[in-house]
Write a protein that holds these residues in place. Structure first.
Motif, PDB file in Angstrom:
ATOM      1  N   LYS A  88      -4.480   6.309   1.030  1.00 47.45           N
ATOM      2  CA  LYS A  88      -4.957   5.026   0.513  1.00 47.45           C
ATOM      3  C   LYS A  88      -3.817   4.045   0.266  1.00 47.45           C
ATOM      4  O   LYS A  88      -4.026   2.824   0.221  1.00 47.45           O
ATOM      5  CB  LYS A  88      -5.749   5.248  -0.776  1.00 47.45           C
ATOM      6  N   SER A  91      -3.679   2.698   3.982  1.00 48.36           N
ATOM      7  CA  SER A  91      -4.882   2.314   4.720  1.00 48.36           C
ATOM      8  C   SER A  91      -5.253   0.848   4.531  1.00 48.36           C
ATOM      9  O   SER A  91      -5.817   0.229   5.430  1.00 48.36           O
ATOM     10  CB  SER A  91      -6.055   3.210   4.304  1.00 48.36           C
ATOM     11  N   TRP A  92      -4.936   0.267   3.364  1.00 45.72           N
ATOM     12  CA  TRP A  92      -5.279  -1.130   3.097  1.00 45.72           C
ATOM     13  C   TRP A  92      -4.550  -2.108   4.013  1.00 45.72           C
ATOM     14  O   TRP A  92      -4.999  -3.243   4.209  1.00 45.72           O
ATOM     15  CB  TRP A  92      -4.977  -1.479   1.639  1.00 45.72           C
ATOM     16  N   VAL A 182     -13.260   5.825   4.685  1.00 44.06           N
ATOM     17  CA  VAL A 182     -12.025   6.558   4.917  1.00 44.06           C
ATOM     18  C   VAL A 182     -11.677   6.509   6.409  1.00 44.06           C
ATOM     19  O   VAL A 182     -12.569   6.454   7.261  1.00 44.06           O
ATOM     20  CB  VAL A 182     -12.161   8.028   4.448  1.00 44.06           C
TER      21      VAL A 182
END
Length: 228
Positions: A88, A91-92, A182
Motif C-alpha cells: 500500500k 500502490s497509490w 488490491v
C-alpha cells in the motif's frame, strides 16, 4: 515512410498499417503476461520479450517495443514476486501516473524543442507544437485534427477532442484504478506500462489494450480479497 532524415521500411504484417499490427500485438502481450503462471515464468516472459522484439522491430514501433521489453525485463528479474499483493505504500502511485503524463505532455507543447528527444520520438515534438500553434486548445473537439497524425494519447485527447474530453478520459481511468481494492505487482506494472505507452502512442483510446488488464485485475482482485 520518411522519419526525420531518412527513409525507413515498416512492415504491417498483414494488417492495414504497421501501427495496427503493433497495437494488436501489445494487446496479446498484456493478455499473455496476465495469464502466465508461476511455473517456468521467467522462461515464458523471456519468450514473449523475444517475440515482441521480433514483431515490433518489423513494424518499427520503437516506443511500444521499449515499453514491452522493459516490462518483460522487470518480470524476469522479480520472478514469482510479481504475483504478490502490491504494498500500500507504493500502490497509490499508480493514481498519479496518468495525471503526471498529461502534465508532461502539455509541457512538451510549450518548452523549447530538445533535438535529441525530438529525434528519439521521430520528430513528434515538433509536430505537436505545430498543431498547437496552428489550432490552439479548445473546450470541444477541433475537427481539423480529428485525422491528424498523433502518437501521444494525452495530446490527441486534448488537441483533437478538446479539454472536456481529456478531463472525462482521466476521470474514467482514475475511477477504474480506484475500483480495485488490491493490485498484484504484475498488474501494477501493466497499468503503468499502458499509461506510459499513451505518451508515445494513441494507446489511451485503444480499449483492446486495457481490456485484458481490466479482466485479469478483476479476477485477481476477487481472488486476493477472498484470501484475506
Amino acid at each position: 515512410m520518411w522519419r526525420i532524415d531518412k527513409i525507413i521500411h515498416r512492415k504491417s504484417l498483414g494488417f492495414i498499417h504497421p501501427n495496427i499490427a503493433s497495437m494488436i500485438w501489445v494487446s496479446i502481450f498484456f493478455a499473455y503476461c496476465g495469464l502466465v503462471g508461476q511455473k517456468y515464468s521467467r522462461f515464458k516472459y523471456l519468450l514473449i520479450a523475444f517475440l515482441s522484439l521480433v514483431i515490433l522491430n518489423q513494424t518499427q514501433s520503437r516506443t511500444s517495443m521499449y515499453v514491452l521489453i522493459t516490462i518483460s525485463f522487470i518480470y524476469i528479474v522479480l520472478g514469482k514476486n510479481i504475483d504478490k499483493a502490491m504494498s500500500k505504500n507504493f500502490s497509490w502511485i499508480i493514481y498519479f501516473i496518468p495525471i503526471l503524463l498529461t502534465v508532461l505532455s502539455i509541457y512538451v507543447l510549450f518548452t523549447p524543442i530538445n533535438n535529441v528527444l525530438n529525434e528519439l520520438l521521430s520528430g513528434r515534438i515538433q509536430l505537436y507544437q505545430s498543431f498547437y500553434q496552428e489550432y490552439g486548445i479548445h473546450l470541444l473537439k477541433t475537427s481539423e485534427l480529428e485525422s491528424a497524425m498523433f502518437d501521444n494519447g494525452y495530446l490527441q485527447a486534448l488537441l483533437a477532442k478538446g479539454i472536456l474530453f481529456l478531463i472525462e478520459l482521466l476521470i474514467v481511468y482514475l475511477y477504474i484504478l480506484k475500483s480495485y481494492s488490491v493490485y498484484t505487482v504484475k498488474q501494477w506494472i501493466l497499468f503503468i506500462g499502458y499509461f506510459a505507452m499513451g505518451f508515445t502512442e494513441t494507446a489511451l483510446q485503444h480499449f483492446e489494450l486495457i481490456l485484458p488488464i481490466l479482466m485479469i485485475t478483476a479476477i485477481n482482485d476477487e481472488t486476493l480479497s477472498n484470501h484475506k
